[in-house]
Design a protein around this motif. Structure first.
Motif, PDB file in Angstrom:
ATOM      1  N   SER A  54     -25.835   5.210  25.533  1.00  0.00           N
ATOM      2  CA  SER A  54     -26.336   3.845  25.336  1.00  0.00           C
ATOM      3  C   SER A  54     -27.735   3.889  24.736  1.00  0.00           C
ATOM      4  CB  SER A  54     -26.422   3.102  26.671  1.00  0.00           C
ATOM      5  OG  SER A  54     -25.177   3.067  27.317  1.00  0.00           O
ATOM      6  N   ILE A  55     -27.901   3.191  23.622  1.00  0.00           N
ATOM      7  CA  ILE A  55     -29.219   3.078  22.988  1.00  0.00           C
ATOM      8  C   ILE A  55     -29.836   1.768  23.475  1.00  0.00           C
ATOM      9  CG2 ILE A  55     -30.404   2.882  20.753  1.00  0.00           C
ATOM     10  CD1 ILE A  55     -27.884   4.275  19.536  1.00  0.00           C
ATOM     11  N   SER A  56     -31.168   1.763  23.624  1.00  0.00           N
ATOM     12  CA  SER A  56     -31.834   0.513  24.014  1.00  0.00           C
ATOM     13  C   SER A  56     -32.822   0.109  22.917  1.00  0.00           C
ATOM     14  CB  SER A  56     -32.596   0.706  25.328  1.00  0.00           C
ATOM     15  OG  SER A  56     -33.791   1.427  25.076  1.00  0.00           O
ATOM     16  N   LEU A  57     -33.324  -1.104  23.052  1.00  0.00           N
ATOM     17  CA  LEU A  57     -34.321  -1.562  22.071  1.00  0.00           C
ATOM     18  C   LEU A  57     -35.657  -0.839  22.230  1.00  0.00           C
ATOM     19  CD1 LEU A  57     -33.847  -5.399  21.728  1.00  0.00           C
ATOM     20  CD2 LEU A  57     -33.459  -3.657  19.997  1.00  0.00           C
ATOM     21  N   ALA A  58     -35.804  -0.088  23.337  1.00  0.00           N
ATOM     22  CA  ALA A  58     -37.027   0.694  23.501  1.00  0.00           C
ATOM     23  C   ALA A  58     -36.970   1.974  22.676  1.00  0.00           C
ATOM     24  CB  ALA A  58     -37.235   1.030  24.980  1.00  0.00           C
ATOM     25  N   HIS A  59     -35.780   2.393  22.236  1.00  0.00           N
ATOM     26  CA  HIS A  59     -35.689   3.566  21.351  1.00  0.00           C
ATOM     27  C   HIS A  59     -36.290   3.183  19.989  1.00  0.00           C
ATOM     28  CE1 HIS A  59     -32.590   4.819  24.293  1.00  0.00           C
ATOM     29  NE2 HIS A  59     -32.850   6.051  23.890  1.00  0.00           N
ATOM     30  N   THR A  60     -36.991   4.134  19.406  1.00  0.00           N
ATOM     31  CA  THR A  60     -37.564   3.902  18.076  1.00  0.00           C
ATOM     32  C   THR A  60     -36.812   4.759  17.065  1.00  0.00           C
ATOM     33  OG1 THR A  60     -39.103   5.723  18.365  1.00  0.00           O
ATOM     34  CG2 THR A  60     -39.878   3.543  19.036  1.00  0.00           C
ATOM     35  N   ASP A  61     -37.076   4.507  15.784  1.00  0.00           N
ATOM     36  CA  ASP A  61     -36.508   5.360  14.741  1.00  0.00           C
ATOM     37  C   ASP A  61     -36.905   6.815  14.987  1.00  0.00           C
ATOM     38  OD1 ASP A  61     -35.433   3.150  13.606  1.00  0.00           O
ATOM     39  OD2 ASP A  61     -36.719   3.135  11.819  1.00  0.00           O
ATOM     40  N   ARG A  89     -33.698 -14.624  20.400  1.00  0.00           N
ATOM     41  CA  ARG A  89     -33.921 -13.586  19.367  1.00  0.00           C
ATOM     42  C   ARG A  89     -32.640 -12.799  19.114  1.00  0.00           C
ATOM     43  NH1 ARG A  89     -38.990 -10.799  21.995  1.00  0.00           N
ATOM     44  NH2 ARG A  89     -39.183 -12.501  23.452  1.00  0.00           N
ATOM     45  N   GLU A  90     -31.535 -13.545  19.090  1.00  0.00           N
ATOM     46  CA  GLU A  90     -30.211 -12.907  19.022  1.00  0.00           C
ATOM     47  C   GLU A  90     -30.087 -11.956  17.824  1.00  0.00           C
ATOM     48  OE1 GLU A  90     -27.102 -15.810  19.043  1.00  0.00           O
ATOM     49  OE2 GLU A  90     -25.510 -14.285  19.026  1.00  0.00           O
ATOM     50  N   ALA A  91     -30.432 -12.481  16.639  1.00  0.00           N
ATOM     51  CA  ALA A  91     -30.232 -11.674  15.426  1.00  0.00           C
ATOM     52  C   ALA A  91     -31.119 -10.435  15.453  1.00  0.00           C
ATOM     53  CB  ALA A  91     -30.540 -12.516  14.194  1.00  0.00           C
ATOM     54  N   GLU A  92     -32.358 -10.634  15.923  1.00  0.00           N
ATOM     55  CA  GLU A  92     -33.303  -9.510  15.962  1.00  0.00           C
ATOM     56  C   GLU A  92     -32.821  -8.430  16.952  1.00  0.00           C
ATOM     57  OE1 GLU A  92     -37.216 -11.036  17.014  1.00  0.00           O
ATOM     58  OE2 GLU A  92     -37.685  -9.119  17.960  1.00  0.00           O
ATOM     59  N   VAL A  93     -32.354  -8.876  18.136  1.00  0.00           N
ATOM     60  CA  VAL A  93     -31.911  -7.921  19.164  1.00  0.00           C
ATOM     61  C   VAL A  93     -30.675  -7.155  18.689  1.00  0.00           C
ATOM     62  CG1 VAL A  93     -30.866  -7.730  21.466  1.00  0.00           C
ATOM     63  CG2 VAL A  93     -32.870  -9.192  21.122  1.00  0.00           C
ATOM     64  N   TYR A  94     -29.619  -7.888  18.332  1.00  0.00           N
ATOM     65  CA  TYR A  94     -28.367  -7.190  18.008  1.00  0.00           C
ATOM     66  C   TYR A  94     -28.447  -6.502  16.647  1.00  0.00           C
ATOM     67  CZ  TYR A  94     -26.757  -9.189  22.291  1.00  0.00           C
ATOM     68  OH  TYR A  94     -26.649  -9.498  23.623  1.00  0.00           O
ATOM     69  N   GLY A  95     -29.241  -7.075  15.748  1.00  0.00           N
ATOM     70  CA  GLY A  95     -29.469  -6.396  14.461  1.00  0.00           C
ATOM     71  C   GLY A  95     -30.212  -5.085  14.694  1.00  0.00           C
ATOM     72  N   GLY A  96     -31.218  -5.128  15.566  1.00  0.00           N
ATOM     73  CA  GLY A  96     -32.009  -3.933  15.869  1.00  0.00           C
ATOM     74  C   GLY A  96     -31.156  -2.850  16.517  1.00  0.00           C
ATOM     75  N   LEU A  97     -30.327  -3.247  17.480  1.00  0.00           N
ATOM     76  CA  LEU A  97     -29.472  -2.270  18.179  1.00  0.00           C
ATOM     77  C   LEU A  97     -28.471  -1.653  17.202  1.00  0.00           C
ATOM     78  CD1 LEU A  97     -28.846  -4.190  21.529  1.00  0.00           C
ATOM     79  CD2 LEU A  97     -30.176  -2.083  21.261  1.00  0.00           C
ATOM     80  N   GLU A  98     -27.902  -2.491  16.341  1.00  0.00           N
ATOM     81  CA  GLU A  98     -26.918  -2.000  15.365  1.00  0.00           C
ATOM     82  C   GLU A  98     -27.588  -0.999  14.406  1.00  0.00           C
ATOM     83  OE1 GLU A  98     -23.685  -2.151  14.877  1.00  0.00           O
ATOM     84  OE2 GLU A  98     -23.798  -1.207  12.893  1.00  0.00           O
ATOM     85  N   ARG A  99     -28.792  -1.310  13.990  1.00  0.00           N
ATOM     86  CA  ARG A  99     -29.503  -0.435  13.050  1.00  0.00           C
ATOM     87  C   ARG A  99     -29.771   0.938  13.685  1.00  0.00           C
ATOM     88  NH1 ARG A  99     -34.177   0.911  11.693  1.00  0.00           N
ATOM     89  NH2 ARG A  99     -35.176  -0.158  13.423  1.00  0.00           N
ATOM     90  N   LEU A 100     -30.238   0.918  14.944  1.00  0.00           N
ATOM     91  CA  LEU A 100     -30.505   2.190  15.633  1.00  0.00           C
ATOM     92  C   LEU A 100     -29.203   2.972  15.831  1.00  0.00           C
ATOM     93  CD1 LEU A 100     -33.026   0.870  18.326  1.00  0.00           C
ATOM     94  CD2 LEU A 100     -33.568   2.525  16.534  1.00  0.00           C
TER      95      LEU A 100
END
Ligand SMILES: Cc1ncc(COP(=O)(O)O)c(C=O)c1O
Length: 439
Positions: free
Chosen positions: A414-421, A328-339
Motif C-alpha cells: 500500500s502506497i500512501s500520500l506521504a510517500h514521495t517520488d 481534494r478528491e482529484a488531487e488525492v486520487y490523482g497523486g496516489l495513481e501517479r505514485l
C-alpha cells in the motif's frame, strides 16, 4: 538478535498469549517497531524502513498525519469523551458525508472495527431474507468472526482440504467455531459466476459477501462482467449482495470500488482508510435493509450495539479524512495513481530482465508482485502458480534492505500520500539490488 528485541520477545512470550497482539501480525524474523511517521517505520535499533505494509492498509495519508491527528486532539480537548447516551452533532455530520460519498449507502451505523461491520451486515441480510446461508469467497478475508472464518488463505490448508469432487470445500481457519456453523456457510471461487449461480439457485442463501477486489491475497481483480453478474444473480434469487470494502473503500475512490465498478451492492462495509488508522468500521446500505435496526416489531428488529460505536475520537478522524478526500478528491486520487504508476513501471523494468515469471498487479495505490506468469483470477490460481518460496525470500530481503513489505506471501503493498517520488525511486533502487542478490 539484538538484546532489546530478545528481552521484549521473551516478555511477550511470557505474558501475551501467542506472543503478539493480533496473531496475524506475527512475523519471522521478529521486529520491534517503536515509531511510525509518514511513509516510514522505525525499529528499536534505529533502522528506518520505507513502509508499504501500512498497518494492513489503513494509512492512506501516511502514519501520524498532522491534519487527522489535529482533528482528533481538538475533539479530545473539546471535552467530547464518549458520552454513550443520546446522540452527538458530529454523528449526523459523518453519516451525511458517508451517504453523500458512497453510492450504496442510504443509511448506516458505525462500529469500531471492520469485523463488527461484517457481523452486522450478515445479521441484517439474514433478518431481511429470513434465510441462514452465507456465501464467502475462497481467498477472501472478511474479519475474525465465526461465519467468515472459512476462507482459505493458508496455501497448505487449501491443498490439504480441497479435495477434487467436493461441492463446496470448506476449511475453517480457526479452532472453536461450532460445527453447526458449517451448515450455514458455502465457499466458492472468485470470478466463477457458474459456481455462484449453482449455490444461489438453491434458494436458501441470505447473502453473498466479497471483497470486490480480493486484497488479502494481493490484488485479484474481478473479471469484466463478474460483479455485474453477481448483482444480476442476487436480484434473481433474492440474495443480499454485500461488498466488503474494508480494504478497497476510500483507497481506490471516494465512493469505494462500487463507484469505480458501477455495481451497487445492497449492503457494504468499510473500515481502515475511512479514519486513516483510527479504529472505525461502517455498515451501510439500502434503507429498506438498514432500517431493520429500528423495526417496530422487536422480533424483526436487528440489534446493533457497541459501547464504543461512533466514538468521538474515531469520528473526528473520519471527518478529517472524508472532508479532505471530498474537497481534494482529484488531487488525492490523482497523486496516489501517479505514485502507484511510477512504482509499477520501476518494478516492471526490474523484473522483465529475469528468467522467472513475475506479474505486477495494481489498482491505484495498492499493488502486488506475483511470481507467476499471469494476473491471478482466484485463490486456487494463486496457490497453484505463485512461487511462494521466491515470494517470501523477496519480502524478507527487502526488509533487510530497508523496505517493509509484510513478510507473508501475496500480501498487498500500500502506497500512501506521504510517500514521495524520492521514496518510490529509492524503493526501486533497493528492489533492483535485492532482486539481483536473489537471482
Ligand atoms: C476485507 C476485510 N474485511 C474485514 C476486515 C476486518 O477488519 P478489522 O481488522 O478492522 O476487524 C479486514 C481486515 O483486514 C479486511 O481486510
Amino acid at each position: 538478535m539484538p538484546d532489546t528485541l530478545q528481552s521484549t520477545v521473551d516478555r511477550q512470550r511470557q505474558y501475551i498469549a501467542g506472543g503478539t497482539m493480533s496473531l496475524n501480525r506475527a512475523i519471522t524474523p521478529s521486529k520491534l517497531f517503536v515509531r511510525a511517521k509518514g511513509a516510514y517505520l522505525y525499529d528499536a535499533d534505529g533502522n528506518e524502513y520505507i513502509d508499504y505494509h501500512a498497518g494492513f492498509a489503513p494509512y492512506l495519508f501516511g502514519h501520524g498525519d498532522a491534519e487527522v491527528d489535529e482533528a482528533v486532539i481538538a475533539m479530545i480537548r473539546s471535552g467530547a469523551s464518549l458520552i454513550g447516551a443520546g446522540t452527538m452533532p458530529w454523528e449526523a455530520e459523518v453519516a451525511e458525508l458517508l451517504v453523500d460519498c458512497v453510492p450504496g449507502i442510504e443509511q448506516l451505523q458505525l462500529t469500531s472495527t471492520g469485523s463488527e461491520a461484517v457481523g452486522y451486515a450478515l445479521r441484517l441480510a439474514r433478518a431481511h431474507t429470513g434465510r441462514d446461508v452465507v456465501v464467502v469467497m475462497q481467498g477472501g478475508y472478511n474479519g475474525c468472526f465465526d461465519y467468515v472464518s472459512y476462507n482459505l488463505m493458508d496455501p497448505r490448508s487449501f491443498v490439504e482440504d480441497h479435495r477434487e469432487g467436493d461441492e463446496y470445500p470448506l476449511s475453517v481457519t480457526t479452532a472453536g467455531v461450532p460445527k453447526v456453523i458449517d451448515q450455514t456457510v458455502r465457499a466458492i471461487e472468485f470470478n466463477d459466476l457458474a459456481a455462484a449461480e449453482k449455490v444461489l439457485a438453491k434458494g436458501d442463501v441470505a447473502a453473498i459477501i466479497l471483497e470486490p477486489i480480493l486484497q488479502n491475497i494481493g490484488i485479484v481483480k474481478p473479471q469484466p462482467g463478474y460483479l455485474e453478474g453477481l448483482r444480476a444473480l442476487c436480484d434473481k434469487y433474492g440474495t443480499v449482495l454485500i461488498f466488503d470494502e474494508v480494504k478497497t473503500g476510500f483507497r481506490h475512490a471516494l465512493g469505494g470500488y462500487q463507484a469505480l465498478s458501477g455495481v451497487t451492492p445492497d449492503l457494504c462495509t468499510f473500515g481502515k482508510a475511512v479514519a486513516n488508522g483510527y479504529p472505525m468500521g461502517v455498515i451501510g446500505g439500502r434503507r429498506e435493509i438498514m432500517s431493520l435496526c429500528a423495526h417496530p416489531d422487536p422480533k424483526k428488529r436487528v440489534s446493533v450495539a457497541g459501547t464504543y460505536n461512533g466514538h468521538p475520537v474515531n469520528v473526528a478522524a473520519a471527518l478529517a479524512c472524508l472532508t479532505r478526500l471530498k474537497t481534494r478528491e482529484a488531487e488525492v486520487y490523482g497523486g496516489l495513481e501517479r505514485l502507484g504508476a511510477r512504482l509499477e513501471a520501476g518494478l516492471k523494468s526490474i523484473f522483465e530482465k529475469r528468467n522467472y515469471p513475475t506479474t505486477i498487479v495494481r489498482q491505484g495505490s495498492a499493488f502486488a508482485v506475483y511470481f507467476m506468469d499471469h494476473a491471478p483470477v482466484n485463490w486456487r490460481d494463486v496457490v497453484m502458480n505463485n512461487d511462494m518460496e521466491r515470494d517470501i525470500a523477496y519480502r524478507r530481503a527487502l526488509i533487510d534492505n530497508g523496505v517493509f513489505h509484510f513478510p507473508v506471501v501475496t500480501k498487498q503493498g500500500s502506497i500512501s500520500l506521504a510517500h514521495t517520488d524520492a521514496d518510490i525511486d529509492r524503493t526501486i533502487e533497493i528492489t533492483e539490488k535485492v532482486v539481483n542478490s536473489l537471482a
